[in-house]
Design a protein around this motif. Structure first.
Motif, mmCIF file in Angstrom:
data_model
loop_
_atom_site.group_PDB
_atom_site.id
_atom_site.type_symbol
_atom_site.label_atom_id
_atom_site.label_comp_id
_atom_site.label_asym_id
_atom_site.label_seq_id
_atom_site.Cartn_x
_atom_site.Cartn_y
_atom_site.Cartn_z
ATOM 1 N N MET A 44 45.541 22.144 33.367
ATOM 2 C CA MET A 44 44.410 22.500 34.228
ATOM 3 C C MET A 44 44.286 21.490 35.359
ATOM 4 O O MET A 44 44.311 20.293 35.167
ATOM 5 N N ASN A 45 44.135 21.990 36.525
ATOM 6 C CA ASN A 45 43.977 21.162 37.685
ATOM 7 C C ASN A 45 42.509 20.747 37.796
ATOM 8 O O ASN A 45 41.619 21.563 37.992
ATOM 9 N N ARG A 46 42.259 19.441 37.690
ATOM 10 C CA ARG A 46 40.872 18.957 37.758
ATOM 11 C C ARG A 46 40.264 19.201 39.133
ATOM 12 O O ARG A 46 39.055 19.334 39.268
ATOM 13 N N GLU A 47 41.125 19.217 40.128
ATOM 14 C CA GLU A 47 40.620 19.468 41.483
ATOM 15 C C GLU A 47 39.987 20.856 41.557
ATOM 16 O O GLU A 47 39.005 21.066 42.263
ATOM 17 N N HIS A 48 40.570 21.805 40.804
ATOM 18 C CA HIS A 48 39.983 23.147 40.780
ATOM 19 C C HIS A 48 38.596 23.115 40.151
ATOM 20 O O HIS A 48 37.678 23.796 40.603
ATOM 21 N N LEU A 49 38.452 22.315 39.099
ATOM 22 C CA LEU A 49 37.153 22.206 38.441
ATOM 23 C C LEU A 49 36.122 21.612 39.403
ATOM 24 O O LEU A 49 34.990 22.092 39.503
ATOM 25 N N SER A 50 36.560 20.583 40.116
ATOM 26 C CA SER A 50 35.683 19.932 41.089
ATOM 27 C C SER A 50 35.212 20.938 42.140
ATOM 28 O O SER A 50 34.027 21.001 42.487
ATOM 29 N N ALA A 51 36.143 21.749 42.631
ATOM 30 C CA ALA A 51 35.784 22.759 43.642
ATOM 31 C C ALA A 51 34.891 23.840 43.037
ATOM 32 O O ALA A 51 33.940 24.302 43.670
ATOM 33 N N LEU A 52 35.177 24.216 41.803
ATOM 34 C CA LEU A 52 34.367 25.252 41.128
ATOM 35 C C LEU A 52 32.905 24.811 41.026
ATOM 36 O O LEU A 52 31.990 25.569 41.317
ATOM 37 N N ASP A 102 31.314 22.969 42.907
ATOM 38 C CA ASP A 102 30.670 23.014 44.223
ATOM 39 C C ASP A 102 30.570 24.435 44.750
ATOM 40 O O ASP A 102 30.130 24.639 45.876
ATOM 41 N N GLY A 103 31.013 25.403 43.945
ATOM 42 C CA GLY A 103 30.992 26.787 44.410
ATOM 43 C C GLY A 103 31.998 27.026 45.516
ATOM 44 O O GLY A 103 31.799 27.872 46.377
ATOM 45 N N GLU A 104 33.102 26.261 45.510
ATOM 46 C CA GLU A 104 34.047 26.327 46.622
ATOM 47 C C GLU A 104 35.466 26.652 46.156
ATOM 48 O O GLU A 104 36.424 26.418 46.879
ATOM 49 N N LEU A 105 35.573 27.174 44.933
ATOM 50 C CA LEU A 105 36.922 27.467 44.439
ATOM 51 C C LEU A 105 37.405 28.794 45.013
ATOM 52 O O LEU A 105 36.642 29.754 45.107
ATOM 53 N N ASP A 106 38.671 28.820 45.385
ATOM 54 C CA ASP A 106 39.282 30.055 45.864
ATOM 55 C C ASP A 106 39.124 31.131 44.779
ATOM 56 O O ASP A 106 39.504 30.913 43.628
ATOM 57 N N PRO A 107 38.535 32.294 45.120
ATOM 58 C CA PRO A 107 38.266 33.316 44.100
ATOM 59 C C PRO A 107 39.513 33.711 43.303
ATOM 60 O O PRO A 107 39.408 34.042 42.114
ATOM 61 N N SER A 108 40.673 33.639 43.914
ATOM 62 C CA SER A 108 41.890 34.038 43.207
ATOM 63 C C SER A 108 42.198 33.097 42.045
ATOM 64 O O SER A 108 42.964 33.432 41.151
ATOM 65 N N LEU A 109 41.610 31.905 42.073
ATOM 66 C CA LEU A 109 41.892 30.934 41.012
ATOM 67 C C LEU A 109 40.833 30.947 39.914
ATOM 68 O O LEU A 109 41.015 30.341 38.858
ATOM 69 N N GLU A 110 39.718 31.632 40.190
ATOM 70 C CA GLU A 110 38.590 31.537 39.268
ATOM 71 C C GLU A 110 38.936 31.955 37.840
ATOM 72 O O GLU A 110 38.625 31.252 36.880
ATOM 73 N N THR A 111 39.606 33.098 37.716
ATOM 74 C CA THR A 111 39.919 33.612 36.380
ATOM 75 C C THR A 111 40.701 32.589 35.574
ATOM 76 O O THR A 111 40.395 32.322 34.412
ATOM 77 N N THR A 112 41.732 32.011 36.206
ATOM 78 C CA THR A 112 42.551 31.022 35.525
ATOM 79 C C THR A 112 41.711 29.840 35.062
ATOM 80 O O THR A 112 41.817 29.388 33.918
ATOM 81 N N VAL A 113 40.866 29.343 35.979
ATOM 82 C CA VAL A 113 40.093 28.151 35.650
ATOM 83 C C VAL A 113 39.132 28.419 34.493
ATOM 84 O O VAL A 113 39.036 27.627 33.558
ATOM 85 N N TRP A 114 38.457 29.573 34.544
ATOM 86 C CA TRP A 114 37.533 29.891 33.450
ATOM 87 C C TRP A 114 38.284 30.026 32.135
ATOM 88 O O TRP A 114 37.818 29.552 31.092
ATOM 89 N N ALA A 115 39.439 30.633 32.181
ATOM 90 C CA ALA A 115 40.217 30.816 30.954
ATOM 91 C C ALA A 115 40.632 29.462 30.379
ATOM 92 O O ALA A 115 40.502 29.200 29.181
ATOM 93 N N ARG A 116 41.104 28.578 31.265
ATOM 94 C CA ARG A 116 41.507 27.246 30.815
ATOM 95 C C ARG A 116 40.321 26.486 30.225
ATOM 96 O O ARG A 116 40.445 25.772 29.243
ATOM 97 N N MET A 117 39.183 26.669 30.881
ATOM 98 C CA MET A 117 38.015 25.930 30.461
ATOM 99 C C MET A 117 37.627 26.308 29.032
ATOM 100 O O MET A 117 37.129 25.496 28.269
#
Lengths: 160, 328, 199
Positions: free
Chosen positions: A1-9, A11-26
């Motif tokens: 999991m990319n922590r930078e993605h979590l940081s952006a998430l 802040d409400g600034e994560l690229d929508p295409s990455l959201e599913t992956t990040v939530w799944a990883r989380m």
């Protein structure tokens, strides 16, 4: 999991295409919840919130562990989306209006001179020391500033 | 208290608002409204106490103002902190600094203080703010009309005035932050409007000043031309109102201080020689009401401070140029 | 995804049986809720108990949360009610003149009242954390410090920060992340005392 993605998430600034992956990883990685906690703690400290007992979250976690797991029917489908956007807009509007009407619970006498009170405790941290010097010089020329700060060393007018 | 002064004080108490006995006309346009606010602050006689609240601090001052036969006089004394006294007669302004036994004498620099926040040209306010009367309120026992100045862009803050009815003297100014929250405010806590003021009231409190240092600030425009420093990308509606030179020990050029204003908000730009490597910009809100930008170019330290949003000070700071030399 | 949508997502996951998702909401709002409760229940130890109780109540009631209001608005009401019930049960006066009765007051922030009503042990730890965060901020390169300051203190969007700092949005994202990581790195030894008690 990319922590930078979590940081952006956060802040409400994560690229929508990455959201599913990040939530799944989380869901799978407990590590991420810990980082989430750390980042939120840092934000609260920077905003100079009282951070209280740092162990409170852990206490709640322990208490929660003995709770039966909640299982609620899913209510929010894609169809619900437009209503939610409206609700968000309404919430934003409510915030804008409410800031006018807030009363501080324990106003000091100095705050009671008028209704639109200027917050006594400001959220930002102390300004850099060198800034005070410039602020004092600026205030001499700002009609919106009080004149107590009038400084003897005024400089000379070079041009207008 | 001498007899004359006693009469003057009695006059203040007994004859409120006589000046406006015939009643002003309701303003028909924004310009009329602004002109009435400006005229009231300049031409009414009033005395009272006002406070300036910012960043959890409060500073109180006493003001007496008169307008008689075309002569405008103001006396302001601070009531908190170090004592300061300003005595102004038309274009001449004397600032008394009793703690350092000094007097500063200025001519025609056009400094303005609350409640004289509005001054011509009025076009500038109209261009940059949407100005509407939004209601009535009560300040220092006076009914007043609430006037909202909403910015037309996000490069300045909104303001709310409360102007005495019917005299139109400004009784209160509130600057609102990005989320509509009050961030600073000037307001009268007591005021008497309209009456005759005795010239004796405008005498300085400090009389034994023979050995005080008097700093005679040269008349504006009499100095040689400015330094050539300027800002290329000024937010709309902001104009340079003054350039001040401040000495820095060891540097012949000293510091250049440019002041820009849109009629209400001001932005100060400081340019001073700097040694050392360039540094990236530091951009932040100072407490709640002021924005701050600081960066170092190859040869200069650029600092911008103003009661405006961060975007405005940044835009200014990033576009400082020297029109006269090869400075960046 | 807005802040509210993130909360909603976590609520949905918690409603689907993922306790850790609720834990993330606790992590996010514990300090805010504790401050609120601390204004009503002045004793620090009692306030902690009431805050914990409020979170448990919220968890139990989570099935009934429909997303009509923001999660924190809902949590806020539970916090206020829990605190009031506690005071009533103790036979103590419920403050009436505070802002807490007002729904708007959830936006109210009295910056750190809890610091004054902390238990001594928590107070010490809290102070150490604040010191560590501030020291880490001072040690950051200016562009990282400015980026995280604009985000966390000024509340600006990445786009607004990109404009102010005159750099691409991707750079903003990276700077904020690097700033958080650098600070978290120095915080971890202080926080990691109880690794076994993670979510």
């Amino acid at each position: 999991m990319n922590r930078e993605h979590l940081s952006a998430l956060m802040d409400g600034e994560l690229d929508p295409s990455l959201e599913t992956t990040v939530w799944a990883r989380m869901k799978d990685e407990g590590e991420l919840a810990r980082i989430w906690n750390e980042y939120h703690l840092i934000g609260d400290v920077l905003r100079e919130k009282g951070i209280g007992n740092i162990r409170l979250g852990e206490r709640v976690a322990q208490a929660l562990s003995t709770e039966p797991t909640v299982l609620a029917p899913r209510r929010f489908g894609v169809a619900g989306q437009p209503t939610r956007w409206l609700a968000v807009a309404a919430a934003v509007a409510a915030v804008a209006v409410s800031t006018w009407t807030l009363q501080r619970p324990e106003a000091s006498p100095s705050q009671m001179v008028a209704r639109n009170e200027v917050p006594a405790e400001s959220p930002a941290p102390s300004p850099p020391a060198e800034a005070e010097h410039y602020v004092a010089m600026h205030r001499q020329w700002s009609p919106l500033s009080g004149f107590q700060t009038v400084d003897y060393a005024a400089g000379t007018v070079a041009s207008r | 208290m001498n007899v004359q002064l006693k009469h003057a004080v009695l006059g203040l108490l007994l004859l409120p608002a006589l000046v406006w006995a015939e009643g002003p006309k309701a303003p028909e346009t924004q310009d009329d409204l602004l002109a009435q606010l400006a005229k009231a602050a300049q031409q009414l006689t009033y005395s009272g106490i006002f406070v300036f609240q910012h960043d959890g601090r409060m500073e109180a001052s006493r003001v007496i103002h008169s307008f008689d036969n075309g002569q405008e006089r103001t006396k302001i004394d601070t009531l908190d902190g170090p004592p300061r006294e300003i005595i102004r007669a038309n274009d001449e302004m004397r600032c008394y600094f009793p703690d350092v036994h000094s007097i500063r004498l200025e001519h025609g620099q056009g400094r303005r203080y609350f409640p004289a926040l509005i001054a011509p040209p009025f076009q500038n306010y109209r261009d940059n703010y949407d100005i509407t009367i939004v209601g009535v309120d009560r300040v220092a026992g006076h009914d007043c009309q609430v006037i909202a100045l909403r910015p037309r862009d996000n490069l300045r803050f909104a303001h709310q005035f409360c102007a005495d009815m019917p005299s139109n003297l400004l009784l209160k100014e509130v600057t609102l932050g990005p989320h509509g929250e009050p961030i600073q405010m000037s307001v009268f806590t007591e005021i008497t409007i309209g009456t005759h003021a005795d010239p004796a009231q405008f005498k300085p409190d400090y009389t034994d000043t023979a050995d005080w240092h008097v700093d005679n600030v040269p008349i504006a425009g009499s100095q040689k031309e400015g330094s050539g420093w300027s800002v290329a990308n000024v937010p709309p509606g902001f104009h340079k109102i003054i350039e001040v030179r401040r000495p820095i020990p060891g540097h012949a050029g000293g510091m250049t201080h440019l002041v820009y204003s849109d009629g209400l908000a001001s932005i100060s730009v400081f340019i001073e020689p700097a040694d050392g490597p360039p540094r990236p910009a530091r951009i932040e809100s100072l407490r709640s009401s002021l924005s701050y930008f600081s960066a170092r170019t190859a040869e200069q330290q650029i600092t911008v401070v103003g009661e405006v949003p961060l975007a405005s000070v940044t835009q200014m700071g990033q576009s400082v140029i020297n029109l006269r030399s090869s400075h960046p | 995804m807005t802040d509210r949508e993130i909360d909603q997502k976590l609520v949905e996951r918690a409603q689907a049986g993922d306790k850790r998702a609720f834990g993330m909401l606790v992590a996010k709002y514990q300090r805010k809720l504790a401050r609120l409760v601390g204004r009503l229940v002045r004793d620090p130890a009692e306030a902690e108990d009431v805050t914990q109780d409020a979170f448990i109540k919220a968890y139990r009631a989570l099935g009934a949360f429909r997303g009509d209001s923001a999660f924190y608005t809902w949590l806020y009401r539970i916090g206020v009610n829990t605190a009031k019930n506690y005071l009533v049960a103790q036979g103590r006066r419920v403050p009436t003149q505070t802002a807490v009765d007002n729904e708007d007051a959830e936006n109210f922030d009295d910056g750190g009242l809890l610091r004054d009503v902390n238990t001594p042990e928590a107070e010490l730890m809290s102070r150490q954390i604040v010191e560590t965060v501030n020291a880490s901020m001072d040690a950051l390169p200016e562009e990282l410090r400015t980026a995280i300051r604009l985000r966390e203190i000024e509340g600006l969007s990445y786009e607004e920060i990109a404009t102010l700092m005159n750099c691409p949005i991707g750079t903003v994202r990276s700077r904020i992340f690097r700033a958080r990581e650098a600070i978290a790195e120095r915080l971890r030894p202080q926080l990691d005392v109880s690794k076994d008690r993670r979510w």
